[in-house]
Design a protein around this motif. Sequence first.
Motif, PDB file in Angstrom:
ATOM      1  N   LYS A  47       0.756  -1.062   0.030  1.00 27.84           N
ATOM      2  CA  LYS A  47      -0.039   0.020  -0.004  1.00 27.84           C
ATOM      3  C   LYS A  47       0.722   1.210  -0.038  1.00 27.84           C
ATOM      4  O   LYS A  47       0.601   2.139  -0.641  1.00 27.84           O
ATOM      5  N   VAL A  48       1.837   1.207   0.720  1.00 31.26           N
ATOM      6  CA  VAL A  48       2.828   2.336   0.808  1.00 31.26           C
ATOM      7  C   VAL A  48       3.234   2.818  -0.593  1.00 31.26           C
ATOM      8  O   VAL A  48       3.654   3.565  -0.940  1.00 31.26           O
ATOM      9  N   LEU A  49       3.485   1.602  -1.428  1.00 35.47           N
ATOM     10  CA  LEU A  49       4.243   1.539  -3.016  1.00 35.47           C
ATOM     11  C   LEU A  49       2.835   2.442  -4.001  1.00 35.47           C
ATOM     12  O   LEU A  49       3.375   2.778  -4.710  1.00 35.47           O
ATOM     13  N   GLY A  50       1.775   2.423  -3.402  1.00 41.03           N
ATOM     14  CA  GLY A  50       0.717   3.042  -3.961  1.00 41.03           C
ATOM     15  C   GLY A  50      -0.276   2.101  -4.605  1.00 41.03           C
ATOM     16  O   GLY A  50      -1.214   2.325  -5.341  1.00 41.03           O
ATOM     17  N   LEU A  51      -0.349   0.937  -4.083  1.00 44.08           N
ATOM     18  CA  LEU A  51      -1.244  -0.010  -4.526  1.00 44.08           C
ATOM     19  C   LEU A  51      -2.326  -0.055  -3.366  1.00 44.08           C
ATOM     20  O   LEU A  51      -2.339   0.049  -2.223  1.00 44.08           O
ATOM     21  N   GLU A  52      -3.541  -0.157  -4.200  1.00 47.20           N
ATOM     22  CA  GLU A  52      -4.659  -0.297  -3.378  1.00 47.20           C
ATOM     23  C   GLU A  52      -5.235  -1.463  -3.248  1.00 47.20           C
ATOM     24  O   GLU A  52      -5.865  -2.232  -4.092  1.00 47.20           O
ATOM     25  N   ILE A  53      -5.123  -2.147  -1.888  1.00 46.70           N
ATOM     26  CA  ILE A  53      -5.565  -3.552  -1.764  1.00 46.70           C
ATOM     27  C   ILE A  53      -6.701  -3.792  -0.605  1.00 46.70           C
ATOM     28  O   ILE A  53      -6.648  -3.021   0.463  1.00 46.70           O
ATOM     29  N   SER A  54      -7.442  -4.426  -0.956  1.00 43.19           N
ATOM     30  CA  SER A  54      -8.836  -4.754  -0.156  1.00 43.19           C
ATOM     31  C   SER A  54      -9.015  -6.222   0.005  1.00 43.19           C
ATOM     32  O   SER A  54      -8.421  -6.940  -0.660  1.00 43.19           O
ATOM     33  N   TYR A  55      -9.913  -6.637   1.108  1.00 40.45           N
ATOM     34  CA  TYR A  55     -10.258  -8.039   1.239  1.00 40.45           C
ATOM     35  C   TYR A  55     -11.809  -8.194   0.988  1.00 40.45           C
ATOM     36  O   TYR A  55     -12.730  -7.285   1.551  1.00 40.45           O
ATOM     37  N   SER A  56     -12.333  -9.077   0.300  1.00 36.77           N
ATOM     38  CA  SER A  56     -13.494  -9.271   0.101  1.00 36.77           C
ATOM     39  C   SER A  56     -13.879 -10.674   0.490  1.00 36.77           C
ATOM     40  O   SER A  56     -13.527 -11.842   0.134  1.00 36.77           O
ATOM     41  N   ARG A  57     -14.856 -10.392   1.699  1.00 35.27           N
ATOM     42  CA  ARG A  57     -15.584 -11.711   2.227  1.00 35.27           C
ATOM     43  C   ARG A  57     -16.277 -12.544   1.124  1.00 35.27           C
ATOM     44  O   ARG A  57     -16.125 -13.603   1.225  1.00 35.27           O
ATOM     45  N   LYS A  58     -17.013 -11.908   0.217  1.00 42.56           N
ATOM     46  CA  LYS A  58     -17.853 -12.603  -0.756  1.00 42.56           C
ATOM     47  C   LYS A  58     -16.584 -13.477  -1.668  1.00 42.56           C
ATOM     48  O   LYS A  58     -17.048 -14.594  -1.858  1.00 42.56           O
ATOM     49  N   LEU A  59     -15.664 -12.817  -2.071  1.00 44.39           N
ATOM     50  CA  LEU A  59     -14.873 -13.532  -2.696  1.00 44.39           C
ATOM     51  C   LEU A  59     -13.861 -14.172  -2.150  1.00 44.39           C
ATOM     52  O   LEU A  59     -13.270 -15.434  -2.735  1.00 44.39           O
ATOM     53  N   GLY A  60     -13.419 -14.210  -0.859  1.00 47.26           N
ATOM     54  CA  GLY A  60     -12.807 -15.026   0.062  1.00 47.26           C
ATOM     55  C   GLY A  60     -11.181 -14.458  -0.219  1.00 47.26           C
ATOM     56  O   GLY A  60     -10.418 -15.551  -0.240  1.00 47.26           O
ATOM     57  N   SER A  61     -10.981 -13.268  -0.827  1.00 43.26           N
ATOM     58  CA  SER A  61      -9.527 -13.077  -1.227  1.00 43.26           C
ATOM     59  C   SER A  61      -9.492 -11.724  -1.054  1.00 43.26           C
ATOM     60  O   SER A  61     -10.254 -10.849  -1.070  1.00 43.26           O
ATOM     61  N   PHE A  62      -8.200 -11.389  -0.940  1.00 40.61           N
ATOM     62  CA  PHE A  62      -7.707 -10.122  -1.227  1.00 40.61           C
ATOM     63  C   PHE A  62      -7.706  -9.531  -2.695  1.00 40.61           C
ATOM     64  O   PHE A  62      -7.631 -10.702  -3.656  1.00 40.61           O
ATOM     65  N   TYR A  63      -7.599  -8.442  -3.127  1.00 40.62           N
ATOM     66  CA  TYR A  63      -7.901  -7.975  -4.393  1.00 40.62           C
ATOM     67  C   TYR A  63      -7.287  -6.528  -4.485  1.00 40.62           C
ATOM     68  O   TYR A  63      -7.381  -5.828  -3.519  1.00 40.62           O
ATOM     69  N   PHE A  64      -6.899  -6.148  -5.856  1.00 41.88           N
ATOM     70  CA  PHE A  64      -6.388  -4.859  -6.274  1.00 41.88           C
ATOM     71  C   PHE A  64      -7.680  -4.193  -6.561  1.00 41.88           C
ATOM     72  O   PHE A  64      -8.619  -4.416  -7.248  1.00 41.88           O
ATOM     73  N   ASN A  65      -7.677  -2.922  -5.989  1.00 35.54           N
ATOM     74  CA  ASN A  65      -8.856  -1.919  -5.934  1.00 35.54           C
ATOM     75  C   ASN A  65      -8.884  -1.324  -7.638  1.00 35.54           C
ATOM     76  O   ASN A  65     -10.047  -0.933  -8.054  1.00 35.54           O
ATOM     77  N   GLU A  66      -7.755  -1.248  -8.047  1.00 33.85           N
ATOM     78  CA  GLU A  66      -7.610  -0.621  -9.400  1.00 33.85           C
ATOM     79  C   GLU A  66      -6.926  -1.658 -10.309  1.00 33.85           C
ATOM     80  O   GLU A  66      -6.315  -2.788 -10.005  1.00 33.85           O
ATOM     81  N   SER A  67      -6.451  -1.483 -11.502  1.00 39.27           N
ATOM     82  CA  SER A  67      -5.872  -2.150 -12.175  1.00 39.27           C
ATOM     83  C   SER A  67      -4.371  -2.196 -12.163  1.00 39.27           C
ATOM     84  O   SER A  67      -3.747  -2.641 -12.996  1.00 39.27           O
ATOM     85  N   LYS A  68      -3.940  -1.502 -11.211  1.00 40.79           N
ATOM     86  CA  LYS A  68      -2.456  -1.393 -11.057  1.00 40.79           C
ATOM     87  C   LYS A  68      -1.924  -2.601 -10.461  1.00 40.79           C
ATOM     88  O   LYS A  68      -2.933  -3.373  -9.802  1.00 40.79           O
ATOM     89  N   HIS A  69      -0.687  -3.091 -10.714  1.00 41.97           N
ATOM     90  CA  HIS A  69      -0.125  -4.505  -9.923  1.00 41.97           C
ATOM     91  C   HIS A  69       1.449  -4.089  -9.782  1.00 41.97           C
ATOM     92  O   HIS A  69       1.847  -3.239 -10.351  1.00 41.97           O
ATOM     93  N   LEU A  70       2.116  -4.981  -9.109  1.00 44.10           N
ATOM     94  CA  LEU A  70       3.380  -4.809  -8.838  1.00 44.10           C
ATOM     95  C   LEU A  70       4.167  -5.641  -9.736  1.00 44.10           C
ATOM     96  O   LEU A  70       3.806  -6.718 -10.120  1.00 44.10           O
ATOM     97  N   LYS A  71       4.979  -4.948 -10.234  1.00 49.81           N
ATOM     98  CA  LYS A  71       6.198  -5.448 -11.254  1.00 49.81           C
ATOM     99  C   LYS A  71       7.446  -5.761 -10.526  1.00 49.81           C
ATOM    100  O   LYS A  71       8.006  -4.929  -9.881  1.00 49.81           O
ATOM    101  N   ILE A  72       7.813  -7.026 -10.242  1.00 45.05           N
ATOM    102  CA  ILE A  72       9.218  -7.382  -9.484  1.00 45.05           C
ATOM    103  C   ILE A  72      10.209  -8.150 -10.442  1.00 45.05           C
ATOM    104  O   ILE A  72       9.835  -8.910 -10.688  1.00 45.05           O
ATOM    105  N   GLU A  73      11.179  -7.502 -10.201  1.00 46.48           N
ATOM    106  CA  GLU A  73      12.399  -7.816 -11.023  1.00 46.48           C
ATOM    107  C   GLU A  73      13.495  -8.122 -10.237  1.00 46.48           C
ATOM    108  O   GLU A  73      13.751  -7.400  -9.162  1.00 46.48           O
ATOM    109  N   PHE A  74      13.878  -9.332 -10.290  1.00 43.32           N
ATOM    110  CA  PHE A  74      15.300  -9.610  -9.502  1.00 43.32           C
ATOM    111  C   PHE A  74      16.593 -10.159 -10.542  1.00 43.32           C
ATOM    112  O   PHE A  74      15.982 -10.998 -11.130  1.00 43.32           O
TER     113      PHE A  74
END
Length: 110
Positions: A47-74
């Motif tokens: 969330k500090v990186l700018g991602l909006e994450i919520s939890y849905s009891r209906k879905l039984g899952s966390f989800y991104f509120n927007e179409s943003k996602h994290l790109k991880i390169e190592f």
Amino acid sequence: MNFIRQIERFQTLNKLIHQQCTGTPDELASRLGISRRQLYAHIEDLKVLGLEISYSRKLGSFYFNESKHLKIEFNLEVLEPEENIKTFGGKLLNLFPCFFYARNETNLAV
């Protein structure tokens, strides 16, 4: 190598949230091999990186509120002595058998 395990956790967390199949917080924490408290600390880091994450009891899952996602390169590679000289600008330091570097980008969430 704890830092590699940490990166792998964030990759798995990102993938599961993106697919909306994390399960409950307890299930997700267990799947990642961390405590529930650590899970929420990781989510807060995202969330500090700018991602909006919520939890849905209906879905039984966390989800991104927007179409943003994290790109991880190592990238981890062992450098030959010639590459060390180039990397250190001509000064050869034989302290470590390989060279690690980190790149800090403020726009990770795209």
